[in-house]
Design a protein around this motif. Structure first.
Motif, mmCIF file in Angstrom:
data_model
loop_
_atom_site.group_PDB
_atom_site.id
_atom_site.type_symbol
_atom_site.label_atom_id
_atom_site.label_comp_id
_atom_site.label_asym_id
_atom_site.label_seq_id
_atom_site.Cartn_x
_atom_site.Cartn_y
_atom_site.Cartn_z
ATOM 1 N N VAL A 106 -36.573 -73.418 75.230
ATOM 2 C CA VAL A 106 -37.655 -74.473 74.685
ATOM 3 C C VAL A 106 -37.829 -75.930 74.500
ATOM 4 N N ILE B 23 -40.097 -76.276 77.100
ATOM 5 C CA ILE B 23 -41.814 -76.420 76.400
ATOM 6 C C ILE B 23 -42.238 -77.168 76.016
ATOM 7 N N GLU B 24 -41.299 -78.227 75.382
ATOM 8 C CA GLU B 24 -41.946 -79.327 74.873
ATOM 9 C C GLU B 24 -41.817 -80.933 75.573
ATOM 10 N N ASP C 36 -51.871 -76.502 72.323
ATOM 11 C CA ASP C 36 -51.149 -74.790 71.760
ATOM 12 C C ASP C 36 -51.343 -74.417 73.311
ATOM 13 N N ILE D 77 -44.919 -67.114 77.511
ATOM 14 C CA ILE D 77 -44.588 -67.521 76.656
ATOM 15 C C ILE D 77 -45.651 -68.404 75.489
ATOM 16 N N HIS E 92 -46.802 -69.958 71.366
ATOM 17 C CA HIS E 92 -46.676 -69.588 69.820
ATOM 18 C C HIS E 92 -47.388 -68.443 68.911
ATOM 19 N N ARG F 165 -42.125 -69.451 65.974
ATOM 20 C CA ARG F 165 -41.461 -69.483 67.320
ATOM 21 C C ARG F 165 -43.061 -68.786 68.283
ATOM 22 N N TYR F 166 -41.710 -69.138 69.539
ATOM 23 C CA TYR F 166 -42.121 -69.471 70.894
ATOM 24 C C TYR F 166 -41.608 -67.650 70.810
ATOM 25 N N THR G 110 -35.532 -67.521 74.073
ATOM 26 C CA THR G 110 -36.334 -68.108 73.690
ATOM 27 C C THR G 110 -37.264 -67.867 72.200
ATOM 28 N N ASP G 111 -36.946 -67.614 72.073
ATOM 29 C CA ASP G 111 -37.592 -66.422 70.885
ATOM 30 C C ASP G 111 -36.899 -66.697 69.708
#
Length: 337
Positions: free
Chosen positions: A112, A115-116, A126, A140, A142, A146-147, A328-329
Protein backbone atom coordinates in the motif's frame (compact mmCIF):
# COMPACT_ATOMS: atom_id res chain seq x y z
CA UNK A 1 0.23 16.83 13.06
CA UNK A 2 3.33 18.49 14.45
CA UNK A 3 6.87 17.27 13.82
CA UNK A 4 8.27 14.71 11.42
CA UNK A 5 7.20 11.15 10.65
CA UNK A 6 10.07 8.68 10.34
CA UNK A 7 9.64 5.76 7.93
CA UNK A 8 11.67 2.55 8.19
CA UNK A 9 11.79 0.14 5.24
CA UNK A 10 13.36 -3.31 5.74
CA UNK A 11 11.28 -5.82 3.78
CA UNK A 12 14.15 -7.35 1.79
CA UNK A 13 17.60 -6.31 0.58
CA UNK A 14 17.33 -2.62 1.49
CA UNK A 15 17.32 -0.83 4.83
CA UNK A 16 16.03 2.69 4.37
CA UNK A 17 15.11 5.62 6.60
CA UNK A 18 12.88 8.36 5.19
CA UNK A 19 11.02 11.42 6.44
CA UNK A 20 7.71 13.16 5.92
CA UNK A 21 7.19 16.62 7.38
CA UNK A 22 4.22 17.95 9.34
CA UNK A 23 2.42 18.84 6.08
CA UNK A 24 2.82 15.36 4.61
CA UNK A 25 5.61 16.37 2.23
CA UNK A 26 8.07 13.52 1.57
CA UNK A 27 11.84 13.92 1.64
CA UNK A 28 14.41 11.64 -0.07
CA UNK A 29 15.45 8.65 1.99
CA UNK A 30 18.85 7.42 3.13
CA UNK A 31 19.31 3.78 2.17
CA UNK A 32 21.78 0.93 1.97
CA UNK A 33 21.34 -2.27 -0.02
CA UNK A 34 22.83 -5.74 0.30
CA UNK A 35 24.64 -6.69 -2.91
CA UNK A 36 25.95 -10.26 -2.69
CA UNK A 37 28.96 -11.20 -4.79
CA UNK A 38 27.08 -14.22 -6.11
CA UNK A 39 23.67 -15.80 -5.75
CA UNK A 40 20.51 -14.15 -4.47
CA UNK A 41 19.54 -12.50 -1.22
CA UNK A 42 19.90 -14.64 1.90
CA UNK A 43 17.33 -13.37 4.45
CA UNK A 44 19.51 -13.76 7.55
CA UNK A 45 22.54 -12.19 5.90
CA UNK A 46 20.37 -9.28 4.80
CA UNK A 47 18.98 -8.96 8.34
CA UNK A 48 22.52 -8.90 9.74
CA UNK A 49 23.39 -6.15 7.27
CA UNK A 50 20.37 -4.13 8.40
CA UNK A 51 21.37 -4.43 12.06
CA UNK A 52 24.95 -3.37 11.36
CA UNK A 53 24.12 -0.34 9.22
CA UNK A 54 21.00 0.95 11.05
CA UNK A 55 22.63 3.41 13.45
CA UNK A 56 24.84 4.91 10.75
CA UNK A 57 21.90 5.41 8.38
CA UNK A 58 19.69 6.94 11.06
CA UNK A 59 22.37 9.41 12.08
CA UNK A 60 23.03 10.28 8.44
CA UNK A 61 19.32 10.98 7.88
CA UNK A 62 19.15 13.34 10.86
CA UNK A 63 22.36 15.06 9.76
CA UNK A 64 21.13 15.50 6.16
CA UNK A 65 18.10 17.46 7.33
CA UNK A 66 19.68 19.11 10.38
CA UNK A 67 17.28 17.38 12.77
CA UNK A 68 17.54 15.89 16.23
CA UNK A 69 15.67 12.79 17.45
CA UNK A 70 13.26 15.03 19.37
CA UNK A 71 11.97 16.41 16.04
CA UNK A 72 10.47 12.99 15.25
CA UNK A 73 6.84 12.80 16.37
CA UNK A 74 5.86 9.42 14.88
CA UNK A 75 7.59 6.25 13.65
CA UNK A 76 6.26 4.08 10.82
CA UNK A 77 7.72 0.75 9.68
CA UNK A 78 7.02 -1.98 7.14
CA UNK A 79 4.96 -4.60 8.95
CA UNK A 80 4.80 -6.83 5.87
CA UNK A 81 4.96 -8.47 3.45
CA UNK A 82 8.61 -9.40 3.07
CA UNK A 83 11.44 -11.56 4.36
CA UNK A 84 10.79 -12.44 8.00
CA UNK A 85 14.27 -11.80 9.44
CA UNK A 86 14.54 -8.45 7.63
CA UNK A 87 11.07 -7.32 8.68
CA UNK A 88 11.81 -8.15 12.31
CA UNK A 89 14.92 -5.97 12.31
CA UNK A 90 12.98 -2.99 11.00
CA UNK A 91 10.16 -3.55 13.49
CA UNK A 92 12.62 -3.78 16.39
CA UNK A 93 14.30 -0.53 15.35
CA UNK A 94 10.91 1.18 15.06
CA UNK A 95 9.74 -0.04 18.48
CA UNK A 96 12.99 1.10 20.04
CA UNK A 97 12.83 4.61 18.59
CA UNK A 98 9.11 4.93 19.34
CA UNK A 99 9.60 3.81 22.94
CA UNK A 100 12.64 6.01 23.53
CA UNK A 101 10.98 9.12 22.10
CA UNK A 102 7.49 8.27 23.45
CA UNK A 103 5.85 8.83 20.04
CA UNK A 104 3.20 6.85 18.11
CA UNK A 105 4.18 3.63 16.32
CA UNK A 106 2.48 2.78 13.02
CA UNK A 107 3.00 -0.54 11.24
CA UNK A 108 2.10 -0.22 7.56
CA UNK A 109 1.57 -2.41 4.52
CA UNK A 110 4.59 -2.20 2.21
CA UNK A 111 2.48 -2.73 -0.93
CA UNK A 112 0.00 0.00 0.00
CA UNK A 113 2.94 2.34 0.66
CA UNK A 114 4.03 1.93 -2.97
CA UNK A 115 0.54 2.99 -4.05
CA UNK A 116 0.36 6.04 -1.80
CA UNK A 117 3.78 7.46 -2.68
CA UNK A 118 2.86 7.04 -6.35
CA UNK A 119 -0.47 8.79 -5.91
CA UNK A 120 1.17 11.61 -4.00
CA UNK A 121 4.00 12.11 -6.48
CA UNK A 122 1.94 11.76 -9.66
CA UNK A 123 -1.28 13.45 -8.55
CA UNK A 124 -3.37 10.39 -9.36
CA UNK A 125 -6.89 10.22 -8.00
CA UNK A 126 -8.17 6.67 -8.45
CA UNK A 127 -5.66 4.67 -10.49
CA UNK A 128 -5.16 1.04 -11.36
CA UNK A 129 -1.74 0.15 -9.97
CA UNK A 130 0.65 -2.07 -11.88
CA UNK A 131 2.90 -3.20 -9.05
CA UNK A 132 6.08 -4.79 -10.42
CA UNK A 133 8.83 -5.64 -7.97
CA UNK A 134 11.14 -8.46 -7.01
CA UNK A 135 8.74 -10.20 -4.66
CA UNK A 136 5.41 -9.09 -6.13
CA UNK A 137 3.63 -8.60 -9.40
CA UNK A 138 0.06 -7.44 -8.95
CA UNK A 139 -2.63 -5.38 -10.64
CA UNK A 140 -4.56 -3.48 -7.97
CA UNK A 141 -7.55 -1.14 -7.78
CA UNK A 142 -9.44 0.53 -4.94
CA UNK A 143 -12.91 -0.76 -4.15
CA UNK A 144 -15.04 -0.52 -1.01
CA UNK A 145 -12.36 0.58 1.40
CA UNK A 146 -9.50 -1.65 0.30
CA UNK A 147 -6.99 -1.98 -2.52
CA UNK A 148 -8.21 -5.12 -4.29
CA UNK A 149 -5.90 -7.47 -6.18
CA UNK A 150 -7.41 -7.99 -9.63
CA UNK A 151 -4.55 -10.15 -10.89
CA UNK A 152 -1.12 -11.30 -9.77
CA UNK A 153 1.76 -13.63 -10.46
CA UNK A 154 1.05 -17.30 -9.90
CA UNK A 155 4.71 -18.18 -9.35
CA UNK A 156 7.45 -15.55 -9.00
CA UNK A 157 7.57 -11.78 -9.20
CA UNK A 158 8.80 -10.23 -12.43
CA UNK A 159 11.80 -8.66 -10.70
CA UNK A 160 12.76 -11.99 -9.19
CA UNK A 161 12.49 -13.59 -12.63
CA UNK A 162 14.77 -10.99 -14.20
CA UNK A 163 17.32 -11.32 -11.39
CA UNK A 164 17.31 -15.13 -11.59
CA UNK A 165 17.82 -15.06 -15.34
CA UNK A 166 20.67 -12.59 -14.90
CA UNK A 167 22.38 -14.81 -12.31
CA UNK A 168 22.44 -17.71 -14.79
CA UNK A 169 24.54 -15.41 -17.00
CA UNK A 170 26.92 -14.48 -14.21
CA UNK A 171 25.33 -11.05 -13.71
CA UNK A 172 25.24 -10.11 -9.99
CA UNK A 173 22.25 -8.73 -8.14
CA UNK A 174 20.42 -6.58 -9.11
CA UNK A 175 20.24 -8.05 -12.59
CA UNK A 176 17.25 -6.14 -13.96
CA UNK A 177 19.13 -2.91 -14.77
CA UNK A 178 21.86 -4.89 -16.55
CA UNK A 179 19.26 -6.74 -18.64
CA UNK A 180 17.74 -3.37 -19.57
CA UNK A 181 21.18 -2.06 -20.57
CA UNK A 182 22.01 -5.13 -22.67
CA UNK A 183 18.62 -4.95 -24.39
CA UNK A 184 19.13 -1.27 -25.26
CA UNK A 185 22.61 -1.93 -26.63
CA UNK A 186 21.36 -4.78 -28.80
CA UNK A 187 18.40 -2.70 -30.01
CA UNK A 188 20.71 0.15 -31.02
CA UNK A 189 22.57 -2.32 -33.25
CA UNK A 190 19.32 -3.87 -34.54
CA UNK A 191 16.92 -0.94 -35.02
CA UNK A 192 14.31 -3.10 -36.79
CA UNK A 193 14.10 -6.14 -34.48
CA UNK A 194 11.95 -9.18 -35.16
CA UNK A 195 10.78 -11.82 -32.73
CA UNK A 196 11.51 -14.56 -35.26
CA UNK A 197 13.58 -17.22 -33.47
CA UNK A 198 13.22 -15.24 -30.22
CA UNK A 199 9.66 -16.22 -29.26
CA UNK A 200 8.89 -16.88 -25.59
CA UNK A 201 5.76 -18.30 -23.92
CA UNK A 202 2.64 -16.24 -23.28
CA UNK A 203 2.75 -15.23 -19.60
CA UNK A 204 -0.89 -14.15 -19.22
CA UNK A 205 -3.26 -16.47 -17.34
CA UNK A 206 -6.60 -14.69 -17.47
CA UNK A 207 -6.02 -11.78 -15.10
CA UNK A 208 -2.97 -13.47 -13.61
CA UNK A 209 0.61 -13.95 -14.77
CA UNK A 210 3.26 -16.68 -14.70
CA UNK A 211 6.93 -15.97 -15.38
CA UNK A 212 8.84 -19.18 -14.59
CA UNK A 213 8.24 -20.68 -18.01
CA UNK A 214 9.30 -17.47 -19.72
CA UNK A 215 12.61 -17.51 -17.85
CA UNK A 216 13.23 -21.18 -18.68
CA UNK A 217 12.47 -20.58 -22.36
CA UNK A 218 14.83 -17.58 -22.43
CA UNK A 219 17.61 -19.76 -21.08
CA UNK A 220 16.85 -22.33 -23.75
CA UNK A 221 17.28 -19.68 -26.46
CA UNK A 222 20.76 -18.97 -25.10
CA UNK A 223 21.55 -22.68 -24.98
CA UNK A 224 20.61 -22.86 -28.66
CA UNK A 225 23.05 -20.11 -29.59
CA UNK A 226 21.02 -16.90 -29.40
CA UNK A 227 22.87 -13.69 -28.54
CA UNK A 228 22.51 -12.55 -24.93
CA UNK A 229 21.45 -9.01 -25.86
CA UNK A 230 18.78 -10.35 -28.20
CA UNK A 231 17.39 -12.63 -25.50
CA UNK A 232 17.38 -9.77 -22.97
CA UNK A 233 15.39 -7.68 -25.43
CA UNK A 234 12.95 -10.50 -26.10
CA UNK A 235 12.58 -11.28 -22.39
CA UNK A 236 11.66 -7.68 -21.62
CA UNK A 237 9.26 -7.42 -24.56
CA UNK A 238 7.37 -10.58 -23.63
CA UNK A 239 7.28 -10.08 -19.87
CA UNK A 240 6.35 -6.40 -20.04
CA UNK A 241 3.73 -6.96 -22.74
CA UNK A 242 2.05 -9.50 -20.46
CA UNK A 243 1.98 -7.01 -17.57
CA UNK A 244 0.62 -4.26 -19.79
CA UNK A 245 -2.08 -6.57 -21.17
CA UNK A 246 -3.35 -7.45 -17.71
CA UNK A 247 -3.21 -3.79 -16.68
CA UNK A 248 -5.27 -2.85 -19.75
CA UNK A 249 -7.85 -5.48 -18.86
CA UNK A 250 -8.04 -4.03 -15.36
CA UNK A 251 -8.64 -0.54 -16.75
CA UNK A 252 -11.41 -1.93 -18.94
CA UNK A 253 -13.07 -3.94 -16.14
CA UNK A 254 -13.00 -1.08 -13.63
CA UNK A 255 -13.69 1.83 -15.96
CA UNK A 256 -10.77 3.75 -14.48
CA UNK A 257 -8.63 6.03 -16.62
CA UNK A 258 -5.35 6.27 -14.71
CA UNK A 259 -2.57 3.68 -14.63
CA UNK A 260 0.09 4.01 -11.94
CA UNK A 261 3.37 2.08 -11.91
CA UNK A 262 5.07 1.06 -8.67
CA UNK A 263 7.86 -1.22 -7.51
CA UNK A 264 11.49 -1.50 -8.52
CA UNK A 265 10.83 -2.79 -12.04
CA UNK A 266 8.83 0.39 -12.68
CA UNK A 267 12.23 2.08 -13.03
CA UNK A 268 12.59 0.37 -16.41
CA UNK A 269 12.27 2.85 -19.26
CA UNK A 270 10.87 0.32 -21.73
CA UNK A 271 8.07 -0.71 -19.37
CA UNK A 272 7.17 2.95 -18.87
CA UNK A 273 7.06 3.46 -22.63
CA UNK A 274 4.79 0.45 -23.18
CA UNK A 275 2.39 1.57 -20.45
CA UNK A 276 2.21 5.07 -21.91
CA UNK A 277 1.49 3.73 -25.40
CA UNK A 278 -1.32 1.52 -24.10
CA UNK A 279 -2.83 4.33 -22.01
CA UNK A 280 -2.73 6.78 -24.92
CA UNK A 281 -4.60 4.33 -27.13
CA UNK A 282 -7.29 4.05 -24.44
CA UNK A 283 -7.50 7.85 -23.96
CA UNK A 284 -6.20 7.26 -20.45
CA UNK A 285 -3.01 8.31 -18.68
CA UNK A 286 0.00 6.40 -17.39
CA UNK A 287 2.03 7.62 -14.43
CA UNK A 288 5.27 6.60 -12.73
CA UNK A 289 6.83 8.31 -9.70
CA UNK A 290 10.50 9.33 -9.65
CA UNK A 291 12.73 6.28 -9.64
CA UNK A 292 13.91 6.90 -6.08
CA UNK A 293 10.30 6.31 -5.00
CA UNK A 294 9.78 3.21 -7.18
CA UNK A 295 12.45 1.20 -5.39
CA UNK A 296 11.99 0.25 -1.73
CA UNK A 297 12.45 3.37 0.38
CA UNK A 298 11.72 4.61 3.86
CA UNK A 299 9.97 7.74 2.61
CA UNK A 300 6.98 5.84 1.25
CA UNK A 301 6.66 4.06 4.61
CA UNK A 302 6.77 7.41 6.38
CA UNK A 303 4.11 8.84 4.06
CA UNK A 304 1.71 5.96 4.64
CA UNK A 305 2.38 6.19 8.39
CA UNK A 306 1.55 9.90 8.24
CA UNK A 307 -1.71 9.15 6.38
CA UNK A 308 -2.68 6.37 8.78
CA UNK A 309 -1.98 8.54 11.82
CA UNK A 310 -3.98 11.42 10.32
CA UNK A 311 -6.86 8.95 10.04
CA UNK A 312 -6.56 7.89 13.65
CA UNK A 313 -4.70 4.59 13.46
CA UNK A 314 -1.69 3.63 15.58
CA UNK A 315 -0.15 0.22 16.28
CA UNK A 316 -0.08 -0.93 19.93
CA UNK A 317 3.15 -2.75 20.79
CA UNK A 318 1.24 -5.99 21.39
CA UNK A 319 -0.03 -5.84 17.78
CA UNK A 320 3.27 -4.77 16.22
CA UNK A 321 4.49 -8.23 15.15
CA UNK A 322 5.43 -8.49 11.48
CA UNK A 323 3.48 -10.53 8.92
CA UNK A 324 5.67 -11.69 6.06
CA UNK A 325 2.60 -12.89 4.13
CA UNK A 326 0.55 -9.69 4.54
CA UNK A 327 -1.71 -9.16 1.53
CA UNK A 328 -2.37 -5.86 -0.19
CA UNK A 329 -6.11 -6.28 0.34
CA UNK A 330 -5.84 -7.01 4.07
CA UNK A 331 -5.32 -3.34 4.90
CA UNK A 332 -8.32 -1.08 5.36
CA UNK A 333 -8.03 2.08 3.29
CA UNK A 334 -10.31 4.77 4.71
CA UNK A 335 -8.69 7.78 3.03
CA UNK A 336 -8.80 6.91 -0.70
CA UNK A 337 -11.66 7.44 -3.16
Amino acid sequence: MDGWTLGIESTAHTLSFGLVDAEGTPYPAVSDTVKPDKGGIHPREAADHHKEIAQTLFQKLLSNYNLSPSDIHAVAYSQGPGLGPCLRVGAAIARGISSRLVVPLIGVNHCVAHIEIGRQQCGCNDPVLLYVSGGNTQVIAHLEGRYRVLGETLDIGIGNMLDKFARTQGIPFPGGPVIEKLAKEWLSQNPEPRLTDLELPFAVRGMDLAFSGVMTAAQRLLDNGAELGAVCWSLQEHAFAACVEVAERALSHTGKTELLLGGGVACNTRLREMCSLMADERESSSHAPPRMYCIDNGTMIGLLGFIELENGRVTPYEESAVDQYLRTDQTQVTWAV
